[in-house]
Design an enzyme around this catalytic site. Structure first.
Site, PDB file in Angstrom:
ATOM      1  N   GLY A 141     -29.135 -39.399  58.079  1.00 59.52           N
ATOM      2  CA  GLY A 141     -28.135 -38.350  58.080  1.00 59.52           C
ATOM      3  C   GLY A 141     -27.823 -37.976  59.535  1.00 59.52           C
ATOM      4  O   GLY A 141     -27.250 -38.789  60.248  1.00 59.52           O
TER       5      GLY A 141
ATOM      6  N   SER B  41     -32.090 -44.805  61.169  1.00 57.06           N
ATOM      7  CA  SER B  41     -30.902 -44.080  61.601  1.00 57.06           C
ATOM      8  C   SER B  41     -31.336 -42.713  62.138  1.00 57.06           C
ATOM      9  O   SER B  41     -32.177 -42.655  63.032  1.00 57.06           O
ATOM     10  CB  SER B  41     -29.917 -43.973  60.431  1.00 57.06           C
ATOM     11  N   TRP B  42     -30.793 -41.598  61.623  1.00 57.83           N
ATOM     12  CA  TRP B  42     -31.319 -40.290  62.022  1.00 57.83           C
ATOM     13  C   TRP B  42     -32.816 -40.208  61.761  1.00 57.83           C
ATOM     14  O   TRP B  42     -33.557 -39.559  62.497  1.00 57.83           O
ATOM     15  CB  TRP B  42     -30.586 -39.166  61.279  1.00 57.83           C
TER      16      TRP B  42
ATOM     17  N   ASP C 184     -24.590 -53.742  63.748  1.00 59.60           N
ATOM     18  CA  ASP C 184     -24.630 -52.352  63.323  1.00 59.60           C
ATOM     19  C   ASP C 184     -23.534 -51.572  64.056  1.00 59.60           C
ATOM     20  O   ASP C 184     -23.595 -51.400  65.267  1.00 59.60           O
ATOM     21  CB  ASP C 184     -26.020 -51.781  63.645  1.00 59.60           C
TER      22      ASP C 184
ATOM     23  N   HIS D 153     -26.234 -51.888  59.263  1.00 58.58           N
ATOM     24  CA  HIS D 153     -27.001 -50.653  59.406  1.00 58.58           C
ATOM     25  C   HIS D 153     -27.880 -50.332  58.207  1.00 58.58           C
ATOM     26  O   HIS D 153     -28.971 -49.801  58.375  1.00 58.58           O
ATOM     27  CB  HIS D 153     -26.033 -49.485  59.641  1.00 58.58           C
TER      28      HIS D 153
END
Length: 319
Positions: free
Chosen positions: A46, A113-114, A268, A296
């Site tokens: 996120g 990711s986050w 990505d 990703h």
């Protein structure tokens, strides 16, 4: 060529609950796998994402005891989509409360990711608590990454979609989309708020996929998902993820002794390989796997193969 690993069958949680972490926030959590087996914690993406059934299958459930949870304001955590008392530092403290709830001295830290940002920040704050660190799609929360996503970078790859992304903003706000979206997403016009949230979430859905995926776009277009993703992600990016510029690279010496694996898609468009490469230069001991046909998402075949090989390896199972 070695056959690529796929998800383990996703086990049903053996325990679920809500943890009151203070500040008016309660977090949804679930534990899957084998009680008493090797501990691991999953940090979702996120900011503003959540957890899904498929994500449980990234570990061998016979060899791991995995905690998955939804961060402040996300998914089933309450209050929904709240920005109050919602910072990286709050989340780091929440992870420690969850670890103590589980009774673990240490655990494997796993995030993409986050989730990679939060994994690095948590592990650097509490290096004594991480047995290993497994990361996907590295994101530092540095200015060049915001510029890539919201100014010039991904917009060069998806110019048609970037035009749709900007179209919901007034023309005088398009040079600074993060601020312009903030005004709408925290405003009183519910129709405009939902329109902006869907545009923000669609842009996310476009950049995370290597190939077009209507299923992924439909997920991000769901109003419940879109509102949380847009509001919380915008909130974090507006505040530089509550990190100093360059902080995660500057503090990498705190974790260099911890075994680690990075799985990064070559193509990505959301979190390009530059950050993963820079992390490898600062952390020579980490294993960096750049997937030549990867984007990703964790669910892409090459990305998933790398992640499961990592969890299997750290559980003592041959790769």
């Amino acid at each position: 060529m070695t056959e690529r690993r796929t998800l383990y069958p996703s086990p049903e949680p053996y325990e679920t609950g809500m943890l009151d972490v203070g500040d008016g926030h309660s977090l949804y959590w679930e534990r899957v796998g084998t009680p008493g087996a090797k501990p691991a914690v999953f940090l979702h993406g996120g900011p503003g994402g959540g957890i899904s059934e498929g994500q449980r299958g990234q570990w061998n459930p016979e060899l791991y005891d995995i905690l998955l949870f939804e961060q402040r304001g996300c998914g089933r955590s309450t209050p929904f989509a709240s920005l109050e008392n919602n910072t990286t530092q709050h989340l780091i403290a929440d992870i420690e409360k969850l670890r103590e709830m589980c009774g673990h001295e240490k655990w494997q830290v796993f995030g993409g990711s986050w989730g990679s940002t939060l994994s690095l920040a948590y592990s650097q704050a509490h290096p004594e608590r991480a047995t290993e660190i497994i990361l996907r799609g590295i994101f530092f929360g540095d200015q060049y990454e915001y510029d890539w996503l919201f100014k010039k970078g991904a917009s060069e790859i998806y110019p048609d979609e970037f035009m749709k992304f900007l179209a919901v903003l007034p023309e005088d706000g398009r040079d600074d989309p993060i601020t312009a979206f903030h005004h709408i997403l925290t405003g009183d016009d519910e129709d405009k708020k939902l329109e902006a949230a869907r545009a923000w979430a669609r842009w996310e859905g476009v950049t995370v996929t290597l190939l077009p995926s209507e299923e992924t776009l439909a997920h991000f277009d769901d109003p419940h998902q879109a509102i949380a993703m847009a509001r919380i992600e915008n909130h974090y990016m507006r505040h530089n993820c509550f990190l100093d510029e360059g902080q995660l690279l500057a503090n990498v010496d705190r974790i260099r002794h911890i075994p680690g694996v990075i799985v990064q898609g070559r193509h990505d468009s959301c979190t390009p390989p530059r950050s993963a490469w820079e992390l490898k230069q600062a952390w020579p001991e980490v294993e960096l796997n750049i997937v030549p046909d990867g984007g990703h998402l964790y669910s892409e075949p090459g990305i998933l193969d790398g992640l499961i090989r990592a969890t299997d390896h750290f559980a003592g199972k041959d790769r």
